[in-house]
Design an enzyme around this catalytic site. Structure first.
Site, PDB file in Angstrom:
ATOM      1  N   CYS A  61      29.949 -17.612  44.649  1.00 35.75           N
ATOM      2  CA  CYS A  61      30.897 -18.588  45.198  1.00 35.75           C
ATOM      3  C   CYS A  61      31.697 -17.955  46.342  1.00 35.75           C
ATOM      4  O   CYS A  61      32.758 -18.446  46.711  1.00 35.75           O
ATOM      5  CB  CYS A  61      31.820 -19.108  44.105  1.00 35.75           C
ATOM      6  SG  CYS A  61      32.738 -17.827  43.253  1.00 35.75           S
ATOM      7  N   ARG A  85      24.752 -26.314  35.563  1.00 29.97           N
ATOM      8  CA  ARG A  85      24.676 -26.125  34.109  1.00 29.97           C
ATOM      9  C   ARG A  85      23.700 -27.136  33.510  1.00 29.97           C
ATOM     10  O   ARG A  85      22.905 -26.804  32.619  1.00 29.97           O
ATOM     11  CB  ARG A  85      26.073 -26.271  33.483  1.00 29.97           C
ATOM     12  CG  ARG A  85      26.998 -25.082  33.782  1.00 29.97           C
ATOM     13  CD  ARG A  85      28.312 -25.165  33.017  1.00 29.97           C
ATOM     14  NE  ARG A  85      29.149 -26.252  33.485  1.00 29.97           N
ATOM     15  CZ  ARG A  85      30.191 -26.117  34.312  1.00 29.97           C
ATOM     16  NH1 ARG A  85      30.534 -24.913  34.744  1.00 29.97           N
ATOM     17  NH2 ARG A  85      30.896 -27.154  34.678  1.00 29.97           N
ATOM     18  N   ASP A 115      27.306 -15.623  36.838  1.00 31.85           N
ATOM     19  CA  ASP A 115      28.206 -16.516  37.576  1.00 31.85           C
ATOM     20  C   ASP A 115      29.532 -15.799  37.839  1.00 31.85           C
ATOM     21  O   ASP A 115      30.571 -16.183  37.304  1.00 31.85           O
ATOM     22  CB  ASP A 115      28.427 -17.812  36.776  1.00 31.85           C
ATOM     23  CG  ASP A 115      29.235 -18.840  37.547  1.00 31.85           C
ATOM     24  OD1 ASP A 115      29.346 -18.719  38.782  1.00 31.85           O
ATOM     25  OD2 ASP A 115      29.763 -19.772  36.903  1.00 31.85           O
ATOM     26  N   PHE A 164      29.620 -13.400  32.734  1.00 34.78           N
ATOM     27  CA  PHE A 164      30.727 -14.061  33.434  1.00 34.78           C
ATOM     28  C   PHE A 164      30.848 -15.493  32.877  1.00 34.78           C
ATOM     29  O   PHE A 164      30.855 -16.468  33.621  1.00 34.78           O
ATOM     30  CB  PHE A 164      30.508 -14.094  34.954  1.00 34.78           C
ATOM     31  CG  PHE A 164      30.204 -12.753  35.572  1.00 34.78           C
ATOM     32  CD1 PHE A 164      31.240 -11.929  36.014  1.00 34.78           C
ATOM     33  CD2 PHE A 164      28.897 -12.312  35.714  1.00 34.78           C
ATOM     34  CE1 PHE A 164      30.965 -10.694  36.598  1.00 34.78           C
ATOM     35  CE2 PHE A 164      28.623 -11.077  36.287  1.00 34.78           C
ATOM     36  CZ  PHE A 164      29.655 -10.271  36.733  1.00 34.78           C
ATOM     37  N   ASN A 209      33.171  -5.348  30.856  1.00 35.37           N
ATOM     38  CA  ASN A 209      32.872  -5.449  32.281  1.00 35.37           C
ATOM     39  C   ASN A 209      31.361  -5.616  32.426  1.00 35.37           C
ATOM     40  O   ASN A 209      30.593  -4.772  31.948  1.00 35.37           O
ATOM     41  CB  ASN A 209      33.348  -4.169  32.972  1.00 35.37           C
ATOM     42  CG  ASN A 209      33.180  -4.238  34.482  1.00 35.37           C
ATOM     43  OD1 ASN A 209      32.300  -4.943  34.997  1.00 35.37           O
ATOM     44  ND2 ASN A 209      34.021  -3.520  35.185  1.00 35.37           N
TER      45      ASN A 209
HETATM   46  N1  SAH Z   1      30.217 -19.577  34.310  1.00 33.41           N
HETATM   47  C1  SAH Z   1      31.570 -20.075  34.107  1.00 33.41           C
HETATM   48  C2  SAH Z   1      32.517 -19.723  35.236  1.00 33.41           C
HETATM   49  C3  SAH Z   1      32.626 -18.247  35.546  1.00 33.41           C
HETATM   50  S1  SAH Z   1      34.080 -17.812  36.414  1.00 33.41           S
HETATM   51  C4  SAH Z   1      31.525 -21.579  33.876  1.00 33.41           C
HETATM   52  O1  SAH Z   1      30.504 -22.226  34.122  1.00 33.41           O
HETATM   53  O2  SAH Z   1      32.548 -22.105  33.446  1.00 33.41           O
HETATM   54  C5  SAH Z   1      33.941 -16.071  36.516  1.00 33.41           C
HETATM   55  C6  SAH Z   1      34.240 -15.339  35.208  1.00 33.41           C
HETATM   56  O3  SAH Z   1      33.977 -13.959  35.438  1.00 33.41           O
HETATM   57  C7  SAH Z   1      35.677 -15.398  34.751  1.00 33.41           C
HETATM   58  O4  SAH Z   1      35.719 -15.925  33.450  1.00 33.41           O
HETATM   59  C8  SAH Z   1      36.168 -13.940  34.755  1.00 33.41           C
HETATM   60  O5  SAH Z   1      37.001 -13.609  33.657  1.00 33.41           O
HETATM   61  C9  SAH Z   1      34.876 -13.189  34.659  1.00 33.41           C
HETATM   62  N2  SAH Z   1      34.848 -11.818  35.216  1.00 33.41           N
HETATM   63  C10 SAH Z   1      35.427 -11.366  36.339  1.00 33.41           C
HETATM   64  N3  SAH Z   1      35.075 -10.081  36.565  1.00 33.41           N
HETATM   65  C11 SAH Z   1      34.255  -9.718  35.546  1.00 33.41           C
HETATM   66  C12 SAH Z   1      33.549  -8.524  35.222  1.00 33.41           C
HETATM   67  N4  SAH Z   1      33.623  -7.434  36.001  1.00 33.41           N
HETATM   68  N5  SAH Z   1      32.783  -8.517  34.113  1.00 33.41           N
HETATM   69  C13 SAH Z   1      32.697  -9.597  33.323  1.00 33.41           C
HETATM   70  N6  SAH Z   1      33.341 -10.762  33.584  1.00 33.41           N
HETATM   71  C14 SAH Z   1      34.109 -10.818  34.683  1.00 33.41           C
END
Ligand code: SAH
Length: 389
Positions: free
Chosen positions: A333, A206, A293, A222, A272
């Site tokens: 990840c 970040r 992410d 995400f 989504n």
């Molecule tokens: N970038 C963030 C961490 C992301 S964790 C940081 O730096 O803090 C992954 C995220 O993806 C979660 O918040 C989860 O709710 C979301 N997620 C999972 N499947 C998803 C989808 N199909 N579409 C959008 N978001 C999704």
């Protein structure tokens, strides 16, 4: 000391650095779940001492390879102290770091994240239970937090047969808990948030985005609590869209944007990402920075093909959404996805998207998340920055 035996020919992986034996690699044994046992090779020679749990896929987990070293309270204390000394020496900021990382710090199943005044603790090996109180006391003594909060849910605990149960194990939780990242203040909900409340493994990435981001429009897909998109705004980008399937995630990201003076430049979308990226493409929406992410798409080798397709799909769409000169910050990840596989996926995605992409930086987690050679699963995080030409 009870012992368990490896089947013929199964000693090589542990000798090469793997820190566990799969259930299928062991001969049937009658040691009780959670016991400390000696692992013997098929000839009966000592290989390692560690935790046994026949209910778990990882039926044996290495604690020591020294036959003269007992697995006792003193070892647990030494391991935690060594891990903390290492963080103080190498972490970018020891106030916000993973203070203990399981196998990489010599106690499988123990994770402790230091989030400023709070330590978020996760235990996912049955063999650690007898030392639960000692672990809490040692972390309290060394890290001197205001509180230690245990996150006691999730698949890893269930697979081990560990009882569920979360809560404050030491001290009093400060309200609100705020994590500082490159001058930004991010609110963290250790009790209700994801994982330990804040993804420390992406912290340095970040901050890297802060150096590389430029242009107007940012898409933080995400986003969870919005740490990436906020760094792009702090870098001077004009607008950010925070996209997550979880309404709580989007709400947290918008609240963090407001708390840092970016209320007017932040918008939230609960959707989504697979659908939303396609919709943006169809509607002609374009961005200067796109962050991807996602959660782990592959948990095991069997799901690798589907995961590869999933990663390719979102990366292909993200590349098409970038203006020329735009920046893609993309992560995985998934443990079974190697660095090479991730790059190959990106190359496939770029070819199908008909985009020329230049790799600017290939990164992993910071030094507070060390990984072990021979157990590359511990090097799980990939984060690549690319520029669309
Ligand atoms: N970038 C963030 C961490 C992301 S964790 C940081 O730096 O803090 C992954 C995220 O993806 C979660 O918040 C989860 O709710 C979301 N997620 C999972 N499947 C998803 C989808 N199909 N579409 C959008 N978001 C999704």
């Amino acid at each position: 000391m009870s012992s368990v035996r490896l089947r013929v020919g199964k000693e090589r992986a542990i000798a090469a650095g793997r820190r566990w034996a799969y259930r299928t690699e062991l001969l049937p044994a009658d040691a009780p779940p959670g016991a400390v046992v000696d692992l013997l090779d098929s000839q009966g020679a000592f290989v390692a001492r560690g935790f046994f749990n026949p209910r778990s896929e990882l039926a044996f987990r290495v604690v020591t390879e020294d036959p003269a070293e007992p697995v006792d309270a003193d070892l647990v204390r030494r391991r935690i102290a060594a891990a903390w000394a290492y963080r103080k020496a190498v972490a970018d900021d020891p106030r916000y770091c993973r203070a203990f990382f399981s196998e990489a710090d010599g106690l499988p199943g123990l994770v402790a994240d230091r989030l400023g005044e709070v330590v978020a603790l996760q235990i996912s090996a049955l063999g650690l239970l007898p030392w639960h109180g000692l672990i809490v006391d040692t972390l309290a003594e060394l890290l001197r937090p205001a509180a230690i909060d245990e996150r006691g849910e999730g698949g890893a605990r269930r697979r081990e047969g560990l009882p569920e149960g979360s809560g404050v194990r030491w001290g009093v939780l400060p309200e609100p808990l705020v994590v500082e990242e490159g001058g930004l203040r991010l609110r963290v909900d250790v009790a209700a948030g994801q994982k330990t409340g804040h993804y420390l493994d992406q912290r340095s990435n970040r901050l890297r985005l802060r150096q590389l981001a430029r242009g107007d429009g940012v898409l933080d897909a995400f986003c969870n609590t919005g740490g990436f998109g906020l760094q792009a705004l702090a870098a001077g980008c004009a607008r950010a869209t925070f996209l997550d399937i979880s309404p709580d995630g989007v709400a947290a990201a918008l609240a963090n944007a407001a708390a840092n003076g970016f209320a007017a430049s932040a918008e939230g979308t609960v959707a989504n990402a697979f659908d939303q990226l396609r919709a943006y493409e169809r509607d002609g929406r374009r961005f200067d920075v796109v962050i991807l992410d996602p959660p782990a798409f592959a948990r095991g080798r069997r799901t690798l093909d589907a995961a590869f397709r999933g990663y390719k799909e979102i990366n292909l769409r993200a590349m098409r959404l970038l203006r020329p000169g735009g920046l893609l910050a993309t992560s995985s990840c998934s443990q079974p996805v190697s660095d090479d596989m991730f790059l190959r996926m990106l190359a496939d995605a770029a070819a199908d998207a008909r985009c020329r992409m230049r790799v600017i930086d290939r990164r992993g987690a910071g030094p507070d998340h060390p990984g072990l050679l021979g157990a590359e699963q511990t090097l799980y995080l990939k984060c690549v920055f690319l520029e669309r030409l």
